[in-house]
Motif scaffolding. Structure first.
Motif, short mmCIF file in Angstrom:
data_model
loop_
_atom_site.label_atom_id
_atom_site.label_comp_id
_atom_site.label_asym_id
_atom_site.label_seq_id
_atom_site.Cartn_x
_atom_site.Cartn_y
_atom_site.Cartn_z
N LEU A 146 0.82 -1.20 0.00
CA LEU A 146 0.00 0.00 0.00
C LEU A 146 0.86 1.26 0.00
O LEU A 146 0.53 2.26 -0.65
CB LEU A 146 -0.92 -0.01 1.22
CG LEU A 146 -1.99 1.09 1.28
CD1 LEU A 146 -2.94 0.97 0.10
CD2 LEU A 146 -2.75 1.02 2.59
N PHE A 147 1.99 1.19 0.71
CA PHE A 147 2.91 2.33 0.70
C PHE A 147 3.47 2.58 -0.70
O PHE A 147 3.61 3.73 -1.14
CB PHE A 147 4.04 2.09 1.70
CG PHE A 147 5.14 3.11 1.60
CD1 PHE A 147 4.97 4.38 2.10
CD2 PHE A 147 6.35 2.79 0.97
CE1 PHE A 147 5.99 5.33 1.99
CE2 PHE A 147 7.36 3.71 0.87
CZ PHE A 147 7.17 4.99 1.38
N GLY A 148 3.82 1.49 -1.41
CA GLY A 148 4.31 1.65 -2.79
C GLY A 148 3.27 2.29 -3.68
O GLY A 148 3.58 3.19 -4.49
N ALA A 149 2.00 1.87 -3.56
CA ALA A 149 0.92 2.47 -4.36
C ALA A 149 0.71 3.94 -3.99
O ALA A 149 0.51 4.79 -4.86
CB ALA A 149 -0.37 1.69 -4.15
N ALA A 150 0.77 4.23 -2.68
CA ALA A 150 0.61 5.62 -2.23
C ALA A 150 1.75 6.49 -2.75
O ALA A 150 1.54 7.65 -3.15
CB ALA A 150 0.53 5.68 -0.71
N LEU A 185 2.87 -5.58 -8.91
CA LEU A 185 1.64 -4.79 -8.96
C LEU A 185 1.82 -3.37 -9.51
O LEU A 185 0.82 -2.73 -9.85
CB LEU A 185 1.05 -4.68 -7.54
CG LEU A 185 0.67 -6.00 -6.88
CD1 LEU A 185 0.20 -5.75 -5.45
CD2 LEU A 185 -0.42 -6.70 -7.67
N LYS A 186 3.05 -2.88 -9.60
CA LYS A 186 3.25 -1.48 -9.96
C LYS A 186 2.69 -1.15 -11.34
O LYS A 186 1.96 -0.17 -11.51
CB LYS A 186 4.73 -1.13 -9.90
CG LYS A 186 5.01 0.35 -10.23
CD LYS A 186 6.47 0.70 -10.02
CE LYS A 186 6.70 2.17 -10.29
NZ LYS A 186 8.08 2.59 -10.03
N TYR A 187 3.00 -1.96 -12.34
CA TYR A 187 2.56 -1.69 -13.71
C TYR A 187 1.03 -1.70 -13.80
O TYR A 187 0.42 -0.81 -14.40
CB TYR A 187 3.15 -2.73 -14.66
CG TYR A 187 2.69 -2.60 -16.07
CD1 TYR A 187 3.14 -1.55 -16.88
CD2 TYR A 187 1.77 -3.51 -16.61
CE1 TYR A 187 2.70 -1.43 -18.19
CE2 TYR A 187 1.32 -3.39 -17.91
CZ TYR A 187 1.79 -2.35 -18.70
OH TYR A 187 1.35 -2.23 -20.00
N LEU A 188 0.42 -2.69 -13.19
CA LEU A 188 -1.04 -2.79 -13.21
C LEU A 188 -1.68 -1.61 -12.47
O LEU A 188 -2.69 -1.05 -12.94
CB LEU A 188 -1.50 -4.11 -12.59
CG LEU A 188 -1.06 -5.39 -13.32
CD1 LEU A 188 -1.47 -6.61 -12.52
CD2 LEU A 188 -1.69 -5.43 -14.72
N LEU A 217 -4.52 3.50 -12.20
CA LEU A 217 -4.56 4.89 -11.73
C LEU A 217 -4.76 5.86 -12.89
O LEU A 217 -5.55 6.81 -12.80
CB LEU A 217 -3.26 5.21 -10.98
CG LEU A 217 -3.12 6.64 -10.45
CD1 LEU A 217 -4.18 6.94 -9.41
CD2 LEU A 217 -1.73 6.85 -9.86
N GLU A 218 -4.05 5.63 -13.99
CA GLU A 218 -4.18 6.52 -15.14
C GLU A 218 -5.58 6.43 -15.74
O GLU A 218 -6.15 7.44 -16.18
CB GLU A 218 -3.13 6.14 -16.20
CG GLU A 218 -2.86 7.24 -17.21
CD GLU A 218 -2.26 8.49 -16.57
OE1 GLU A 218 -2.56 9.58 -17.08
OE2 GLU A 218 -1.52 8.35 -15.58
N ALA A 219 -6.15 5.22 -15.75
CA ALA A 219 -7.52 5.06 -16.26
C ALA A 219 -8.51 5.82 -15.37
O ALA A 219 -9.45 6.46 -15.88
CB ALA A 219 -7.88 3.58 -16.33
#
Length: 211
Positions: free
Chosen positions: A19-23, A87-90, A95-97
């Motif tokens: 979750l920290f990576g996504a944030a 998970l980063k690429y997905l 997020l862009e979508a």
């Protein structure tokens, strides 16, 4: 701390690492570092890390009442590494979508507002102003025409009177005309004298006020 609590703590910290990576990716996406001032980026970074630390400690407090062990940091790193690898690429595509969806939704709402509310009101106001200007022009034209007609009527009415007056004046004896002219000159002289006195009095008052 029991094994169950330790297991839940490991899972929670792995999840918090991901979750920290996504944030972090979300924060960098919206921050737009090259276009921001350095001091503003510095303050945002400090606030971001403080909020993330508080959130992780809050989750840790819920799971094991805030007990910090060495394996907690390893679990965080594992979760962060798993996010970066899998998970980063997905997530970035998702997020862009989402961002593009909200941008499109915003543009759609703006267009609907312009087409359904702003444009009709604008054209209604322009139509009302054009109508009022047209009415004003018609009223002005009517007034000008009325004034011309009134001048023509006055001219037609007073021209014979002027002719008759001039004819009577020319028929009158010179003694009468001279007396009338003298009376007119006296009245004009008296009125001019009073006007001069009033002007002198007014100028004296203003001079006294200035002193």
């Amino acid at each position: 701390m029991t094994l169950t609590v330790q297991f839940y703590t490991m899972l929670a910290m792995i999840g918090m690492g991901s979750l920290f990576g996504a944030a972090l990716d979300t924060y960098n996406r919206f921050l737009n570092r090259p276009k921001r001032k350095r001091w503003l980026v510095f303050l945002n970074d400090i606030l971001f890390w403080i909020l993330q630390a508080l959130f992780i400690f809050y989750i840790l407090f819920i799971v094991n009442f805030g007990e910090i062990r060495f394996y907690i940091f390893i679990a965080l790193l594992c979760g962060f590494a798993a996010y970066q690898a899998v998970l980063k690429y997905l997530y970035l595509r998702f997020l862009e979508a989402i961002i593009q969806f909200f941008i499109s939704l915003y543009n759609f709402i703006v267009k609907m507002f312009n087409n359904l509310i702003f444009s009709p009101i604008k054209w209604l106001i322009l139509l009302l102003l054009s109508f009022l200007i047209g009415i004003g022009k018609v009223i002005l034209s009517i007034l000008l025409f009325s004034w011309k007609v009134t001048k023509w009527i006055l001219k037609v009415f007073f021209t014979p009177l002027i002719w008759v007056t001039n004819g009577i004046w020319s028929i009158l004896p010179k003694s009468i005309t001279k007396n009338v002219e003298k009376l007119y000159n006296k009245i004009a002289g008296i009125s001019s004298l009073y006007i001069k006195k009033v002007n002198k009095f007014v100028t004296k008052l203003f001079n006294k006020k200035e002193k």
